[in-house]
Design a protein around this motif. Structure first.
Motif, PDB file in Angstrom:
ATOM      1  N   PHE A 250      -6.907   1.784   7.156  1.00 58.09           N
ATOM      2  CA  PHE A 250      -5.666   1.742   7.930  1.00 58.09           C
ATOM      3  C   PHE A 250      -4.573   1.017   7.140  1.00 58.09           C
ATOM      4  O   PHE A 250      -3.430   1.478   7.067  1.00 58.09           O
ATOM      5  CB  PHE A 250      -5.949   1.031   9.261  1.00 58.09           C
ATOM      6  N   ALA A 251      -4.928  -0.113   6.519  1.00 58.50           N
ATOM      7  CA  ALA A 251      -3.953  -0.860   5.724  1.00 58.50           C
ATOM      8  C   ALA A 251      -3.482  -0.039   4.527  1.00 58.50           C
ATOM      9  O   ALA A 251      -2.283   0.003   4.213  1.00 58.50           O
ATOM     10  CB  ALA A 251      -4.562  -2.189   5.261  1.00 58.50           C
ATOM     11  N   ALA A 252      -4.414   0.645   3.861  1.00 57.61           N
ATOM     12  CA  ALA A 252      -4.052   1.459   2.699  1.00 57.61           C
ATOM     13  C   ALA A 252      -3.114   2.595   3.105  1.00 57.61           C
ATOM     14  O   ALA A 252      -2.125   2.871   2.426  1.00 57.61           O
ATOM     15  CB  ALA A 252      -5.303   2.011   2.031  1.00 57.61           C
ATOM     16  N   ALA A 253      -3.430   3.248   4.240  1.00 55.84           N
ATOM     17  CA  ALA A 253      -2.580   4.346   4.705  1.00 55.84           C
ATOM     18  C   ALA A 253      -1.188   3.854   5.083  1.00 55.84           C
ATOM     19  O   ALA A 253      -0.211   4.603   4.993  1.00 55.84           O
ATOM     20  CB  ALA A 253      -3.232   5.032   5.894  1.00 55.84           C
ATOM     21  N   SER A 254      -1.111   2.583   5.495  1.00 60.29           N
ATOM     22  CA  SER A 254       0.173   1.988   5.866  1.00 60.29           C
ATOM     23  C   SER A 254       0.896   1.371   4.672  1.00 60.29           C
ATOM     24  O   SER A 254       1.969   0.782   4.839  1.00 60.29           O
ATOM     25  CB  SER A 254      -0.049   0.907   6.936  1.00 60.29           C
ATOM     26  N   GLU A 255       0.294   1.480   3.473  1.00 55.73           N
ATOM     27  CA  GLU A 255       0.833   0.859   2.264  1.00 55.73           C
ATOM     28  C   GLU A 255       1.085  -0.629   2.486  1.00 55.73           C
ATOM     29  O   GLU A 255       2.124  -1.176   2.139  1.00 55.73           O
ATOM     30  CB  GLU A 255       2.116   1.578   1.809  1.00 55.73           C
ATOM     31  N   PHE A 256       0.060  -1.273   3.067  1.00 52.87           N
ATOM     32  CA  PHE A 256       0.151  -2.679   3.453  1.00 52.87           C
ATOM     33  C   PHE A 256      -0.865  -3.493   2.659  1.00 52.87           C
ATOM     34  O   PHE A 256      -2.057  -3.143   2.620  1.00 52.87           O
ATOM     35  CB  PHE A 256      -0.120  -2.818   4.954  1.00 52.87           C
ATOM     36  N   ALA A 257      -0.415  -4.551   1.998  1.00 51.13           N
ATOM     37  CA  ALA A 257      -1.337  -5.441   1.283  1.00 51.13           C
ATOM     38  C   ALA A 257      -2.115  -6.268   2.295  1.00 51.13           C
ATOM     39  O   ALA A 257      -1.528  -6.949   3.139  1.00 51.13           O
ATOM     40  CB  ALA A 257      -0.556  -6.367   0.348  1.00 51.13           C
ATOM     41  N   ASN A 258      -3.448  -6.210   2.217  1.00 48.04           N
ATOM     42  CA  ASN A 258      -4.307  -6.855   3.221  1.00 48.04           C
ATOM     43  C   ASN A 258      -5.388  -7.694   2.534  1.00 48.04           C
ATOM     44  O   ASN A 258      -6.584  -7.445   2.679  1.00 48.04           O
ATOM     45  CB  ASN A 258      -4.929  -5.762   4.108  1.00 48.04           C
TER      46      ASN A 258
END
Length: 300
Positions: A250-258
């Motif tokens: 989900f984070a990768a699809a949102s281009e979000f560093a997690n």
């Protein structure tokens, strides 16, 4: 008013209590064996009807509740050769699993074309709450569909939060589990580091319990740590890894560093890799301690 016919798939630690509450509160209930027959036989003895396939369940019901592990299991029950969708009739499916939101939304879109409505209603709390009918439920779906099935959800829910369109329930559930598994990882590392310094779990607990860092999750986690009660928090480490893997996607699809999510996931991945997949989440504390050459079990 004639009550809708309810079907249930996934009579595991959570599902069996949920199904029992639906039945006790007067809904016609049909059940399908998924992994174990024990709960099926108990529910049939209490008045439920057993069917032999997902297709047969769909043919005999109006609303289907799924409480299986995740997206692959949901897809198998719904889209398999004898799946729910093969019945070719209108249905409402309530997906109470913890699934990948992107897969949930894609499945819901495909099913709409076949007259089937999918809403997501993942759960929080414990199997004891499932038995008591006091689960927290996060519901994503169109308001009119949620209103239609809300009386069924209320059979096993103590609190219901409507989160928005289909997919938002699974999204907030992943964030909820990120917090919970983050706590588990923090507790485990803090306990092991404390043990390295000669501080026992009992001393740790005396400081935390009743203070600002205390919470319900802490209490069930530490019921295992302090009392060695294996059933204090019945959520498998393999499922924790599954949920944190969904979060990573989900984070990768949102281009979000997690980065914190990655750290939490790696803790559970390490435990699974070491053969601890079927252990429950509080037992992560033992794995982390042992990996650091200490034990959290008091010496005799």
């Amino acid at each position: 008013m004639t009550k809708e016919r309810v079907g249930f798939v996934g009579l595991g630690l959570m599902g069996r209590g949920m199904a029992r509450n639906i039945l006790k509160k007067g809904w016609p209930l049909a059940v399908l064996a998924h992994r174990s027959r024990t709960a099926v036989e108990a529910l049939v003895a209490e008045g439920a009807t057993e069917v032999s396939s997902a297709r047969a369940l769909a043919e005999s019901c109006d609303v289907i509740v799924l409480c299986v592990t995740g997206s692959p299991e949901v897809a198998a029950v719904v889209d398999g050769p004898e799946g729910l969708a093969s019945a070719g009739k209108p249905l409402v499916i309530i997906d109470c699993s913890t699934s990948d939101p992107a897969q949930t939304m894609a499945l819901a879109s495909r099913l709409t074309e076949r007259g089937i409505t999918l809403i997501d209603a993942p759960l929080s709390r414990t199997p004891k709450d499932a038995e008591a009918g006091t689960l927290d439920v996060m519901v994503g779906g169109a308001p009119e569909i949620v209103a239609r099935v809300r009386p069924i959800i209320d059979c096993f829910a103590g609190r219901v939060v409507e989160t928005g369109p289909t997919g938002t329930g699974h999204t907030i559930k992943l964030l909820n589990n990120f917090l919970a598994m983050g706590y588990a990882t923090l507790y485990s590392e803090a306990l092991a580091l404390g043990a390295k310094a000669g501080l026992s779990p009992q001393v740790f607990d005396q400081v935390i319990r009743g203070g600002r860092m205390d919470c319900g999750f802490y209490q069930t986690f530490f019921k295992y740590v302090l009392e060695r009660d294996r059933n204090a928090h019945q959520f498998a480490i393999r499922n924790a890894l599954k949920d944190m893997t969904y979060l990573a996607g989900f984070a990768a699809a949102s281009e979000f560093a997690n980065p914190l999510g990655a750290a939490v996931r790696n803790s559970f991945a390490g435990a699974v890799g070491a053969g601890k997949a079927e252990d429950y989440v509080p037992m992560l504390s033992d794995f982390i301690a042992e990996a650091n050459g200490v034990s959290l079990v008091p010496k005799d």
